[in-house]
Scaffold this active site. Structure first.
Site, mmCIF file in Angstrom:
data_model
loop_
_atom_site.group_PDB
_atom_site.id
_atom_site.type_symbol
_atom_site.label_atom_id
_atom_site.label_comp_id
_atom_site.label_asym_id
_atom_site.label_seq_id
_atom_site.Cartn_x
_atom_site.Cartn_y
_atom_site.Cartn_z
ATOM 1 N N CYS A 168 57.481 -54.648 93.271
ATOM 2 C CA CYS A 168 56.776 -55.943 93.316
ATOM 3 C C CYS A 168 57.485 -56.931 92.403
ATOM 4 C CB CYS A 168 55.329 -55.738 92.904
ATOM 5 S SG CYS A 168 54.498 -57.221 92.351
ATOM 6 N N CYS A 191 55.571 -58.996 89.916
ATOM 7 C CA CYS A 191 55.105 -58.172 88.794
ATOM 8 C C CYS A 191 56.135 -58.197 87.668
ATOM 9 C CB CYS A 191 54.889 -56.728 89.234
ATOM 10 S SG CYS A 191 53.578 -56.527 90.452
#
Ligand SMILES: Cc1cc2nc3c(=O)[nH]c(=O)nc-3n(C[C@H](O)[C@H](O)[C@H](O)COP(=O)(O)OP(=O)(O)OC[C@H]3O[C@@H](n4cnc5c(N)ncnc54)[C@H](O)[C@@H]3O)c2cc1C
Lengths: 311, 108
Positions: free
Chosen positions: B32, B35
């Site tokens: 991700c 993230c």
């Protein structure tokens, strides 16, 4: 963070347009700050794999591309700050003040290279289930939908890219499109039509997202026949594009009726010292490379503008 | 403790639900990208809120059970727990000052 409040150039948005403009102005020895409200790299940072950015014959990860652009701009001295621009004022001496969530920045030149927000469907249930089955980023969330049923709403290049990425994980992907043909480029269209895991629902819009703690189903509407349908699923990815969020620029620079910024081919708006670059321009073709090109053009215009002023 | 510490399905109960302080859990995964952008901000906040708020991170790939328990379907998602109950959910990235504002409203 150096608490500098006075710059030669303030750039709003750190996507390909803003980072390229920043690279050029910083390299031209103009003190430069780039303001970013969300993710450095812009939209492209959320794209798994970019195939059409020249210089990368095997493609490049969008996040990596954004990081490389950031590094290159910073290497020449551009400062990138996490802040959202909320206002733009022109002072009597023609200097500009950019109001942000992190205070004011004063500058001679503003390059607007952002100021859009993701379009939402605007239907009941959408807001409520964000993070619980409603998503706006397939590359962030696709692996969480392993072997699940998902839908993608949209019909452009971005929506197709998201659907193809999701098909690597989900059991089935339904592409929900309000027209009866795709706007996407031929290459992507062929790929999506040839992907057995992807079904397309044509002429269809979403009326409502329904769930309990998580999304359970969508209520659908056929725009031609008015027929209603229900689609059971676990996730819905909304990819219907971006919408200018230029309310704070109204009355400052010339906008088209949708809110895109009108510029000439030097990226100048109708106000001297305020330029725009990238997807936010009304005549942009909305690609990473053209946005970067706009950024470079804007920066070169700025150099000329400041040189003229000094004479 | 200054940097966010990893927790997993096995340690979640003790480290988060039974903690004597409020805990911010960062649900993340290596794939991700956003993230990765949030992580350095959380590193700084962990420093700033040292002693007031514990920071932990949970990899949704290896601790899928806990992620599913809390219905995590988008990441990054940040949850703040107080006395074992989630009191604040933040989905997606945002600039540090905005994040601080939301956290502080819940720490009162
Ligand atoms: C799923 C998807 C796939 C795509 N695939 C491709 C592809 O394969 N090839 C390609 O060339 N293009 C692709 N694109 C399009 C490409 O990403 C865009 O054209 C490009 O990113 C535009 O760059 P930009 O700098 O003009 O704007 P953006 O990338 O939108 O960057 C603008 C930045 O400004 C920030 N911002 C907005 N408002 C403010 C504010 N008020 N204050 C501070 N910051 C602000 C935003 O957060 C954003 O980071 C894709 C797009 C999507 C969504």
């Amino acid at each position: 963070m150096a608490d500098q409040r006075n710059y030669d150039v303030v750039i709003i948005g750190a996507g390909p347009a803003g980072l390229t403009a920043g690279l050029y102005t910083a390299r031209a020895k103009l003190s430069t700050v780039v303001l970013e409200k969300e993710l450095v790299g812009g939209q492209i940072a959320n794209v798994e794999h970019v195939e059409n950015f020249p210089g990368f014959p095997d493609g490049v990860g969008g996040y990596e591309l954004g990081q490389l652009m950031q590094q290159q701009a910073e290497k020449f001295g551009a400062t990138i700050i996490g802040a959202e621009a909320t206002g733009l004022e022109i002072k009597e001496d023609n200097r500009k003040v950019v109001k942000t969530t992190q205070g004011d920045f004063e500058t001679g030149v503003v390059i607007i290279a952002g100021a859009a927000t993701r379009k939402k469907l605007g239907v009941p249930g959408e807001e409520e289930f964000i993070g619980r089955g409603v998503s706006y980023c397939a590359t962030c969330d696709a692996p969480l939908f392993q072997d699940k049923m998902v839908a993608v709403v949209g019909g452009g290049d971005a929506a197709i890219t998201e659907a193809l990425h999701l098909a690597k994980f989900a059991a089935k992907v339904t592409l929900i499109h309000r027209r009866d043909e795709l706007r996407a480029t031929v290459l992507l269209r062929d790929r999506v039509l040839g992907e057995p895991k992807i079904d397309i629902l044509w002429d269809t819009t979403v009326d409502e997202v329904v769930g309990e703690t998580l999304v359970k189903r969508l209520k659908l509407n056929n725009v031609k026949t008015g027929a209603k349908a229900v689609l059971e699923l676990d996730g819905i990815f909304v990819s219907i594009g971006f919408m200018p969020d230029t309310g704070f620029l109204k009355g400052v620079v010339h906008l088209d009726p949708i809110g895109h910024i009108i510029t000439n081919d030097k990226m100048e708006t109708d106000v001297p010292g305020i330029l725009a670059a990238g997807d936010i321009r009304n005549s942009s073709v909305r690609q990473a490379i053209t946005a970067a090109g706009d950024g470079a053009t804007a920066a070169v215009t700025v150099e000329h503008f400041l040189n003229e002023q000094q004479k | 403790m200054s940097k966010p510490t990893p927790v997993d399905d096995a340690t979640f109960e003790k480290e988060v639900l039974q903690a004597d302080k409020p805990v911010l859990v960062d649900f993340w995964a290596a794939w991700c990208k956003p993230c990765l952008m949030v992580a350095p901000i959380l590193d700084e906040l962990a420093e700033e809120y040292d002693g007031k708020l514990n920071f932990v991170k949970l990899d949704v790939d290896s601790s899928a059970r806990t992620a599913a328990n809390y219905g995590i379907m988008s990441i990054p998602t940040l949850l703040i727990f107080k006395g074992g109950e989630p009191v604040l959910t933040i989905v997606g990235t945002m600039p540090k000052p905005e994040l601080k504002k939301r956290i502080e409203a819940k720490l009162e």
